[in-house]
Write a protein that holds these residues in place. Structure first.
Motif, mmCIF file in Angstrom:
data_model
loop_
_atom_site.group_PDB
_atom_site.id
_atom_site.type_symbol
_atom_site.label_atom_id
_atom_site.label_comp_id
_atom_site.label_asym_id
_atom_site.label_seq_id
_atom_site.Cartn_x
_atom_site.Cartn_y
_atom_site.Cartn_z
ATOM 1 N N ILE A 283 -9.501 -0.994 -0.376
ATOM 2 C CA ILE A 283 -8.163 -1.530 -0.153
ATOM 3 C C ILE A 283 -7.513 -0.729 0.969
ATOM 4 C CG2 ILE A 283 -5.889 -1.974 -1.168
ATOM 5 C CD1 ILE A 283 -7.290 -2.221 -3.880
ATOM 6 N N TYR A 288 -2.229 -1.735 0.682
ATOM 7 C CA TYR A 288 -1.720 -1.042 -0.498
ATOM 8 C C TYR A 288 -0.237 -0.696 -0.352
ATOM 9 C CZ TYR A 288 -1.761 2.405 -4.330
ATOM 10 O OH TYR A 288 -1.506 3.103 -5.487
ATOM 11 N N ASP A 294 -2.580 -5.932 -2.944
ATOM 12 C CA ASP A 294 -3.810 -5.523 -3.619
ATOM 13 C C ASP A 294 -3.928 -6.170 -5.004
ATOM 14 O OD1 ASP A 294 -1.542 -3.638 -3.674
ATOM 15 O OD2 ASP A 294 -2.658 -2.605 -5.230
#
Length: 392
Positions: A283, A288, A294
């Motif tokens: 990710i 994020y 995410d």
């Protein structure tokens, strides 16, 4: 400039230290967010001069924004960093000529075709040791290990206003290396009931904005605004999370979102074929901390029956790509990349998914060719497993 005002919001609590990748590398206060905030404030107030020894700590910052996400005082670190780098100007180590190629899709495509015609990947290793500049050697290292993707024919043009119209921003290098992800986004969004139009391919200005190249970033922002005005759409999306923060900066009133967020909003309209595989999910920091998509991504991947999704743990906090950072500071970037790849290896996955083209290229540079070809944008996997909706 509001640098001093932004810096005064910091209460020096230190909660940012455990999540800062450069502080983890150096264990040095000036390589931490609060150390950089203090340096930025001193520069803005004229208390110190922008010497090479001082600015290197500001230039080392990855802009991952882990610090901003955990900050209890809600310091706008992204704004502070952008404004401080605008005050300083671009770093002396910045590989401007390389970035000019990366930012221009036609030039990048031309070099990629030359590389394929000359089997460049087979002999580039012999060239790297004789290059004096680390940025050039690292540019060879991150040269894609996969074939040039087939051209994606997007849906262009202006359409009438509609709540379900989505404008897809292709970007610069992503418009070439992520053609399959853009085609996948169009397929998935269409299946979810959205209508997709594609904007022209050009650089959003992200690397310039975060590198202190203000005039170039301003020109890119004006181009973004002009293209958006012609789109007549409700949403602006990009398959590259690294572009979304900059698009929002250029278009503060627009709804600039990750396509994954729109897809998750209509997840009940999407069905997928089973896939018995384990995937390592990287990710990106921008996904994020900026798009915060995410959760949407995990929800979509977990709807594929049989798929074992293993998200990489945090830390590592950043793979080290960070826009131009992997070219400007290749040794530091490689250290962070190798930490991430050790986590990938521990998962023993069939393939690696990551939404950011810069991250995928950087991670692939530390893999062998076979492993590199198994890196993929998660949208591509979702589109491959999508069960086409039935016609009414």
């Amino acid at each position: 400039m509001r640098i001093a005002e932004l810096a005064d919001q910091c209460v020096q609590c230190g909660l940012c230290l455990p999540v800062c990748p450069t502080y983890a590398l150096d264990a040095n206060e000036v390589e931490s967010p609060r150390g950089r905030i203090a340096l930025a404030a001193a520069l803005a107030r004229g208390q110190v001069e922008a010497s090479a020894d001082l600015r290197i700590h500001l230039d080392h910052c990855l802009g991952c924004l882990n610090c901003q996400k955990v900050c209890p005082a809600h310091v706008k670190y992204d704004d502070l960093l952008v404004q401080t780098r605008a005050l300083l100007g671009a770093a002396p180590e910045r590989p401007t000529q390389l970035l000019e190629i990366i930012k221009r899709p036609a030039q990048w495509t031309r070099w990629r075709r030359i590389g394929q015609w000359t089997a460049f990947d087979a002999w580039k290793g012999a060239v790297a040791p004789i290059l004096a500049r680390p940025s050039l050697r690292n540019a060879l290292a991150v040269w894609p290990k996969w074939p040039l993707p087939a051209r994606h024919q997007g849906v262009a043009g202006t359409v009438s206003a509609d709540d379900d119209v989505v404008a897809l921003f292709p970007g610069c290098i992503a418009s070439v290396e992520d053609r399959d992800a853009q085609a996948a986004a169009t397929t998935l969004l269409s299946a979810a009931g959205y209508r997709v139009v594609e904007l022209p391919a050009f650089c959003c200005g992200a690397m310039d904005l975060h590198d202190g190249a203000t005039s170039e970033a301003d020109r890119a922002a004006a181009q973004v605004r002009a293209a958006w005005q012609q789109a007549n759409a409700r949403y602006l999306v990009s398959v590259t999370p690294g572009c979304i923060g900059t698009l929002r900066h250029a278009l503060p009133e627009a709804q600039v979102v990750d396509p994954l967020t729109l897809l998750a909003d209509r997840i009940d309209r999407l069905d997928f074929r089973p896939l018995e595989e384990r995937v390592a999910l990287h990710i990106p920091c921008t996904q994020y901390n900026v798009t915060r998509s995410d959760g949407a991504l995990l929800a979509l991947l977990r709807k594929i029956p049989g798929l074992d999704v293993q998200a990489l743990p945090r830390p590592p906090h950043c793979c080290g790509a960070a826009g131009s950072h992997m070219l400007t500071f290749p040794e530091r970037a490689a250290t962070l990349r190798d930490q991430t790849l050790r986590q990938v290896a521990a998962l023993a996955a069939d393939r690696v998914l990551s939404s950011n083209i810069g991250c995928r290229m950087h991670l692939a540079s530390g893999m062998d060719a076979d492993a590199a070809r198994k890196t993929q944008h998660p949208l591509v996997m979702l589109a491959q497993q999508l069960i086409a909706p039935r016609s009414p």
